[in-house]
Write an enzyme that holds these catalytic residues in place. Structure first.
Site: not given
Length: 525
Positions: A139, A200, A230, A234, A275
């Protein structure tokens, strides 16, 4: 007595081997080279996964920091515990102790060893029927990553790999992770949803997407069986105002579908687990189709609450609604990933205020549920740990003496537990928490319905009891949990007439009534 209690004694020698007289030294046989191979029993065994923070696991070179050779040295311990796979928290180079800000996606943290050490670990794990997945943190990168350093120049070809503020950007906006979204470097601002040290990546840039598929393929070529992904929600869930929007979810799902397809070109059966920190089964469900598996955060919270309160509460209803939502979203093409805690959450026994009976019930719930359960290292010996995060990731306790050879010393323990909380102290005690976990994990390997069956919650009309059937085409069992400190009575369906397994002595089945002692789990056939 459970038929597996005797196995605890007969297999205890494996724990002795796992500690071994030659701690800290890899057997010569492990130095042999060769191509990675698939696990010998990839589709058998318990199906239980085990999360390892390499830094805290086992030290083979005496620097106080766990290493990849330390994971290899303890594979016999993991095999005797009965796990089918291990998840390694980040092993890439990183400026942080935890590794969740990567500076080289195709490298090994030099504190942990070399790529040769990693390849050896994968080979030796596969020989034991243990699969290996690694944490893939894509991410965001580290702000020390060469890509980001280059991207600070507006003329760099890497500029578009990150997101930069525009004149009309609200620089005070909050990120979906809850912190400041925009971070300053000189006269420019960039987006970092977690911290300024973790800028990011911009997945609207096709080069970023292609590069991350290449990264996944690189590690598959090294023999890994898949990835723990992970911050999977997002990728496009950037600002707090994005969270839960259908368009945000759609874009996340589209990316993960592209990623899976790219990896399947190299490994058709690649295993992915995401996740996805979501509060409800409905919010988790859309990610099952592209990923196949996601960590079940709502269930983890409820499992611990039910164990603590000694009541089913909402657990039975949550199980029913969870698997309905998952099936509606993905048909049969998903595998749940239940767990109790991980490296971001306070350890289970701490959440249960040190009550070991509640700890055992939480474990029994977890390890009799569908899917592929995850155990966090040290959970099986009763390690404590409360926030901040560093205290959740303290050294694994192998010997009674925390200064013994092989024990990691990357940080001082805050839990201050004595030597009785260690593998050495618990390995030969049939009543220890370690052997309780080991027995439950082996149940899953030997009763296929516990490992692979679906679930149907059975009404008990007693809030201290939870019951469910686990069924495959050829295996059918009834699991009954007495969550309370008092004996409870349950009337099972007549088709279940045999008490096959139990966690405590004193279970009685007479005239169609089942009497369960306090804090007991029973499996009937």
């Amino acid at each position: 007595m459970s038929p597996y209690r005797n196995r605890l004694r007969s297999l205890a020698f494996l724990f002795t081997l796992a500690l071994g007289p030659g701690v800290g030294i890899l057997p010569a046989a492990l130095a042999a080279e060769g191509p990675p191979s698939a696990p010998a029993t990839a589709q058998s065994g318990s199906g239980v996964w085990y999360e390892i923070f390499v830094r805290a696991w086992y030290d083979t070179n005496g620097d106080g920091i766990g290493d990849l050779n330390g994971v290899t040295a303890k594979l016999d311990y993991l095999q005797s515990l009965g796990v089918s796979g291990i998840w390694l928290m980040p092993i890439n180079p990183s400026p942080s102790y935890h590794g969740y800000d990567v500076t080289d996606y195709e490298g090994i943290n030099p504190q942990y060893g070399t790529m040769q050490d990693f390849e050896r670990l994968v080979r030796e794990a596969h020989k034991r029927g243990i699969e290996v997945i690694i944490d893939l943190v894509i991410n965001h990168t580290s702000d020390q990553h060469p890509w980001f350093k280059a991207a600070l120049d507006p003329a760099s070809p890497y500029r578009g790999w990150y997101t930069w503020a525009k004149p009309d950007t609200d620089l005070k906006a909050l990120s979906a992770a809850g912190g400041v979204a925009w971070h300053r470097n000189g006269q420019q601002y960039y987006f970092g949803g977690f911290t300024g040290a973790m800028p990011d990546l911009n997945y609207d840039d096709v080069d970023v997407r292609h590069e991350m598929v290449k990264v996944g393929q690189f590690w598959l070529a090294k023999g890994v069986d898949g990835f723990r992904l992970d911050a999977a929600r997002h990728i496009y869930d950037d600002l707090r105002t994005d969270t839960g929007k259908p368009e945000t979810v759609r874009k996340n799902v589209a990316w993960w579908s592209e990623f899976r397809h790219g990896l399947q070109e190299r490994k058709p059966d690649v295993y992915l687990v995401g996740e996805v920190t979501a509060p409800s089964p409905a919010a988790l469900a859309p990610y099952l189709k592209p990923l196949g598996s996601v960590f079940n955060f709502p269930l983890a919270e409820q499992l611990i609450a039910s164990a603590r309160k000694e009541r089913d509460g909402a657990l039975g209803d949550l199980l029913a609604t969870t698997y309905k939502a998952f099936r509606d979203a993905a048909g049969d093409a998903f595998v749940d990933a239940p767990f109790l805690s991980n490296h971001d959450q306070e350890r289970v026994l701490s959440q249960l205020n040190g009550n070991t009976q509640h700890m055992r019930m939480a474990a029994a719930l977890l390890l009799t549920l569908p899917g592929r359960p995850y155990v966090y290292y040290g959970e099986e010996i009763g390690m404590l740990g409360r926030k901040p995060d560093e205290n959740l990731r303290e050294p694994m306790r192998w010997q009674r003496d925390p200064q013994a050879t092989g024990e990691t010393r990357w940080k001082a323990s805050t839990a201050k537990q004595g030597g009785e909380v260690s593998v050495q102290a618990e390995q030969d005690d049939p009543s220890s928490l370690l052997n309780f976990y080991r027995s439950l994990i082996h149940w899953r390997a030997e009763v296929l319905a516990l490992r692979d069956g679906d679930i149907r919650v059975v009404p008990t009309h007693n809030d201290h009891l939870l019951a469910y059937e686990r069924n495959t085409a050829d295996s059918h069992v009834l699991v009954v949990h007495n969550l309370s400190g008092q004996a409870q009575t349950f009337v099972p369906d007549a088709k279940f007439s045999d008490v096959h397994l139990h966690t405590q002595p004193g279970v009685i089945l007479t005239k169609g009534k089942l009497v369960l002692p306090a804090y007991t789990t029973v499996v009937m056939q």
